[in-house]
Design a protein around this motif. Structure first.
Motif, short mmCIF file in Angstrom:
data_model
loop_
_atom_site.label_atom_id
_atom_site.label_comp_id
_atom_site.label_asym_id
_atom_site.label_seq_id
_atom_site.Cartn_x
_atom_site.Cartn_y
_atom_site.Cartn_z
N PRO A 188 -9.23 -1.53 -4.35
CA PRO A 188 -7.96 -2.14 -3.95
C PRO A 188 -7.71 -1.95 -2.45
N ILE B 229 -4.61 -2.78 0.54
CA ILE B 229 -3.20 -3.15 0.73
C ILE B 229 -2.97 -3.32 2.22
N VAL C 29 -1.84 -7.34 -1.57
CA VAL C 29 -2.79 -6.48 -2.27
C VAL C 29 -3.93 -7.35 -2.77
N PHE C 30 -5.16 -6.89 -2.52
CA PHE C 30 -6.35 -7.64 -2.93
C PHE C 30 -7.49 -6.66 -3.15
N SER C 31 -8.59 -7.16 -3.65
CA SER C 31 -9.77 -6.33 -3.89
C SER C 31 -10.78 -6.56 -2.77
N ARG C 32 -11.31 -5.47 -2.24
CA ARG C 32 -12.33 -5.55 -1.18
C ARG C 32 -13.43 -4.56 -1.52
#
Length: 57
Positions: A36, A38, A29-32
């Motif tokens: 968010p 996934i 999970v990361f920020s783009r």
């Protein structure tokens, strides 16, 4: 039937690594673009390091 309330708890690092080592598939999970994101990933644990398998672009 009413669902039980969920709560967060911090796991010790050793327990976290042990849980990750017990499977080879998970989610990253990361920020783009401030949202968010996934992604499903395959991984291995080697000497306490989590190695995510990726493909070259």
């Amino acid at each position: 039937m009413r669902a039980e309330a969920r709560h967060l708890r911090k796991l010790p690092e050793t327990e976290s690594i042990s849980l990750l080592a017990s499977t080879s598939f998970g989610r990253l999970v990361f920020s783009r673009h401030a949202l968010p994101a996934i992604r499903p990933v395959s991984h291995v644990v080697d000497a306490g390091a989590v190695i995510v398998r990726t493909h070259p672009r």
